[in-house]
Design a protein around this motif. Structure first.
Motif, short mmCIF file in Angstrom:
data_model
loop_
_atom_site.label_atom_id
_atom_site.label_comp_id
_atom_site.label_asym_id
_atom_site.label_seq_id
_atom_site.Cartn_x
_atom_site.Cartn_y
_atom_site.Cartn_z
N TYR A 296 0.83 -1.20 0.00
CA TYR A 296 0.00 0.00 0.00
C TYR A 296 0.87 1.26 0.00
O TYR A 296 0.60 2.22 -0.73
CB TYR A 296 -0.92 0.01 1.23
N ARG A 297 1.90 1.27 0.82
CA ARG A 297 2.75 2.46 0.94
C ARG A 297 3.54 2.71 -0.33
O ARG A 297 3.80 3.87 -0.69
CB ARG A 297 3.70 2.29 2.13
N THR A 300 1.19 4.46 -3.53
CA THR A 300 0.33 5.63 -3.30
C THR A 300 0.03 6.36 -4.60
O THR A 300 -1.08 6.87 -4.81
CB THR A 300 1.01 6.59 -2.30
N ASN A 301 1.00 6.43 -5.49
CA ASN A 301 0.82 7.13 -6.75
C ASN A 301 0.24 6.25 -7.85
O ASN A 301 0.05 6.71 -8.97
CB ASN A 301 2.16 7.71 -7.23
N LYS A 344 -6.89 4.29 4.35
CA LYS A 344 -5.73 5.17 4.54
C LYS A 344 -5.09 5.50 3.19
O LYS A 344 -4.68 6.65 2.95
CB LYS A 344 -4.71 4.49 5.46
N TRP A 345 -5.02 4.52 2.30
CA TRP A 345 -4.45 4.74 0.97
C TRP A 345 -5.30 5.75 0.20
O TRP A 345 -4.77 6.65 -0.47
CB TRP A 345 -4.39 3.41 0.24
N LYS A 348 -4.89 9.31 1.58
CA LYS A 348 -3.58 9.87 1.24
C LYS A 348 -3.52 10.25 -0.23
O LYS A 348 -2.86 11.23 -0.61
CB LYS A 348 -2.50 8.85 1.58
N LYS A 349 -4.21 9.50 -1.06
CA LYS A 349 -4.20 9.77 -2.50
C LYS A 349 -5.10 10.96 -2.84
O LYS A 349 -4.80 11.73 -3.77
CB LYS A 349 -4.67 8.52 -3.25
#
Length: 524
Positions: A296-297, A300-301, A344-345, A348-349
C-alpha cells in the motif's frame, strides 16, 4: 551426457533471501544449462527415491503436500492428551552440511550420472564477485537438491522404530507397564508406544508416550544424521509435553487447553471442554499484514486497479494455505487490516476528498455491482477517466471467504494409501483425496467445479487437454475457472450448470480476448 568427463559445470550464483526469524538463507541458483541437465538426472533418480521413501514423508514429493503433513499431525493428536509428548526437531544447516562422500557412496545412480552429480556438488558459488569452493552441502536452488534431501533423510522412520525395540516386546510397538487397580491389586497392561514420525523436507516431529522414550529416540536420530554429515540443533530441538506447551509446525500452532472459554470463539465446537486447537502462528499473520502494508505504501501514486492486481495473488495464496482448523479468527485479522489500509491509501491519495466521495468511488460504486454477493468492496478500474469506474473492474478479495475454512482431516491420507507413491499403479486414489479437499475448500464454486469436472471427464472444453495433470507436484485448483457459455450480460443464467463449463485460466483469458476482438457473442 555421452562425455561426462568433458562436461564443465558453472558455479552457482548465491543470493540471500529473508527468513521468518529475521535472518537470511543462502540460495544457490545454477545456470540454465546446469538446470536442464539436472532435470534429466532427476527423472532417473526420482522414481528410485520415491519407491524407497518413508511413508510419513510429505515434502518435495508428488501428490504430497504440507496440508497432508498437517492433517497427519492433527490425527496423531486426537484424544489421550495427558500421555502425549513430541520431539520438535530442527536440523542445523541441513542443506549446507550434507556429506558429499555419503551421497556419492549411497546414491542409486549409474557411474555416468554420478560424475555429473559430483561436479554439481563441487561446483562452488559466486557471491559479491568472489568465488568460493564447496566441500559439503547441496545448493538450495538446484532442481535435483530436493530429491537428494529426501534421499538423505529416508530411513529416519526405521531408525526411530529400532530405537525403541529393546523395551518393546511386540510388533505393534507396545510396552508393558505395571499399575494398581482400585482394589490395590497389581495389574499388567500393554500400552501402545504411540511412536510416529511426521516429516516435511528437513522439518520433522516425533510423537511418543513418554519423555524418556523420546530422549532415547533423539540420541539414535542424532547418530543417524551424523553419518550423513548433519546433526540436530541443541538450541532449537526440544521435547515438549503437549498438555503444557504448544507445538509449532509448518506455520501452524497446535495448542491444548483443559477448558476453552466462550471468548475463544475460534474453537466453538469445543467450548467448555478440553481440546487441541489448530490455528496459524501469529508471526505468520503479522508477516502478511506487514507485507500488505508495504505494498500500500509503495503504490500511493498508482491507481486502485494496479494496486489490487498486486494484492490479490498474495492474499489468495496466504488464505489458501491458512484455511485449516480454527483459522477463521486470524484470517479476519488480515481482512480488518486490509480495510484500514484501503481507507488510509484513499485518503492519502485524495486529501481533498471527503469520506462519502471516497466511499462512493472506491467502495460502493454507482453501478451497485456485487463481488462474492457483497456490494461494499474495495474496487478498481482500468478506465482512463477518474470521474467514473467504466472499463474492466477488479475487486479486492476477502481473506475470510475466498476459501472455506476446512478441517485438517479432509487432507488426511488413509493408512492403506500411505505406501502408494507417485509411480504406483493406484496413485489416482491419493490424487482424488487431495483434489476433493481442494475443490471443497472453494465453497459454492468448488462444488460446481467438481460437478463440471465429472461432467466433462476431466477434459478442458477449449484445449481438450486434461484439467489436472497427474505429474503436477501440487493440484492448482485456482488455475481452473468456470466459463459461462451464454454471457451473463446477455441474459445468460449465472447459476445453472447447463450454462457453465470448466476450463483452464489461460484458456478462459483466450476465450474472452477472442470475444472482445471479434465481438461475435458467446463462446460455444
Amino acid at each position: 551426457m555421452n562425455r561426462p568427463n568433458e562436461y564443465k559445470v558453472s558455479p552457482t550464483k548465491q543470493v540471500y533471501i529473508p527468513k521468518a526469524n529475521g535472518g537470511e538463507r543462502p540460495l544457490g541458483i545454477p545456470t540454465i544449462a546446469d538446470r536442464c541437465l539436472q532435470s534429466l538426472v532427476k527423472l532417473i533418480l526420482e522414481p528410485v527415491t520415491e519407491t524407497t521413501s518413508d511413508h510419513f514423508s510429505f515434502g518435495f514429493r508428488k501428490n504430497r503436500s504440507a496440508k497432508n503433513a498437517l492433517a497427519e499431525i492433527r490425527y496423531s493428536l486426537k484424544g489421550d492428551y495427558e500421555n502425549k509428548f513430541a520431539l520438535d526437531a530442527d536440523i542445523k544447516g541441513f542443506f549446507d552440511n550434507i556429506s558429499h562422500d555419503w551421497i556419492m557412496s549411497n546414491v542409486p545412480l549409474n557411474p555416468v550420472c554420478k560424475i555429473f552429480l559430483n561436479k554439481w556438488l563441487k561446483a562452488g558459488f559466486i557471491y559479491a564477485d568472489k568465488y568460493e569452493t564447496t566441500s559439503q552441502g547441496t545448493p538450495h536452488g538446484g532442481i535435483i537438491s530436493p530429491v537428494i534431501a529426501n534421499f538423505v533423510l529416508d530411513g529416519l522412520e526405521t531408525t526411530v522404530y529400532k530405537a525403541i525395540e529393546y523395551f518393546t516386546k511386540s510388533k505393534a510397538r507396545e510396552k508393558t507397564v505395571r499399575y494398581k487397580d482400585n482394589e490395590g491389586t497389581t495389574q499388567i497392561r500393554n500400552l501402545s508406544a504411540r511412536i510416529k514420525v511426521v516429516r516435511y523436507a528437513d522439518d520433522f516431529v516425533i510423537f511418543g508416550r513418554s519423555r524418556r522414550m523420546l530422549q532415547i529416540v533423539r540420541n539414535d536420530v542424532n547418530d543417524f544424521l551424523k553419518t550423513r554429515g548433519v546433526w540436530l540443533s541443541e538450541e532449537k530441538t526440544k521435547i515438549i509435553n503437549l498438555k503444557t506447551e504448544p507445538l509449532h509446525f509448518l506455520g501452524y500452532v497446535f495448542k491444548y487447553r483443559d477448558y476453552w472459554k466462550p471468548n475463544y470463539g475460534f474453537v466453538k465446537e469445543h467450548i467448555g471442554g478440553k481440546a487441541i486447537a489448530m490455528y496459524p502462528d501469529i508471526k505468520k499473520v503479522r508477516s502478511i499484514i506487514a507485507r500488505l502494508r508495504k505494498i500500500y505504501r509503495e503504490n500511493t501514486n498508482n491507481n486502485s486497479y494496479n494496486l489490487i492486481a498486486k494484492l490479490n495473488p498474495i492474499i489468495r495464496g496466504w488464505s489458501n494455505y491458512f484455511n485449516l482448523g480454527n483459522s477463521s479468527r486470524y484470517r479476519d485479522y488480515v481482512r480488518q487490516a486490509l480495510y484500514r489500509f484501503s481507507w488510509k491509501w484513499a485518503f492519502k491519495k485524495h486529501p481533498r476528498w471527503g469520506k462519502k466521495r471516497i466511499a462512493k468511488f472506491y467502495f460502493k460504486g454507482d453501478d451497485g455491482q456485487q463481488f462474492k454477493k457483497r456490494t461494499w468492496v474495495f474496487r478498481g478500474s482500468n478506465s482512463r477517466y477518474k470521474k467514473n469506474m467504466n472499463g474492466k473492474k477488479i475487486f479486492l478479495v476477502d481473506p475470510t471467504n475466498i476459501v472455506t475454512t476446512m478441517t485438517a482431516m479432509e487432507y488426511l491420507i488413509p493408512k492403506s494409501l500411505k505406501p502408494i507413491h507417485a509411480f504406483h499403479s493406484e496413485k489416482e486414489k491419493v490424487v482424488q483425496i487431495n483434489l476433493k479437499a481442494s475443490l471443497k475448500s472453494q465453497g459454492y464454486y468448488g462444488s460446481m467445479k467438481e460437478k463440471l469436472m465429472k461432467k466433462q471427464n476431466g477434459i478442458c472444453s477449449v484445449c481438450n487437454n486434461k484439467l489436472i495433470r497427474q505429474d503436477q507436484e501440487t493440484l492448482l485448483i485456482q488455475d481452473l475457472e468456470i466459463h459461462h457459455i451464454q454471457p451473463i450480460r446477455k441474459k445468460g443464467e449465472r447459476h445453472k450448470i447447463q450454462n457453465m463449463t470448466i476450463i483452464h485460466k489461460w484458456c478462459h483469458k483466450k476465450v474472452h480476448s477472442v470475444e472482445s476482438h471479434s465481438n461475435k457473442g458467446s463462446y460455444k
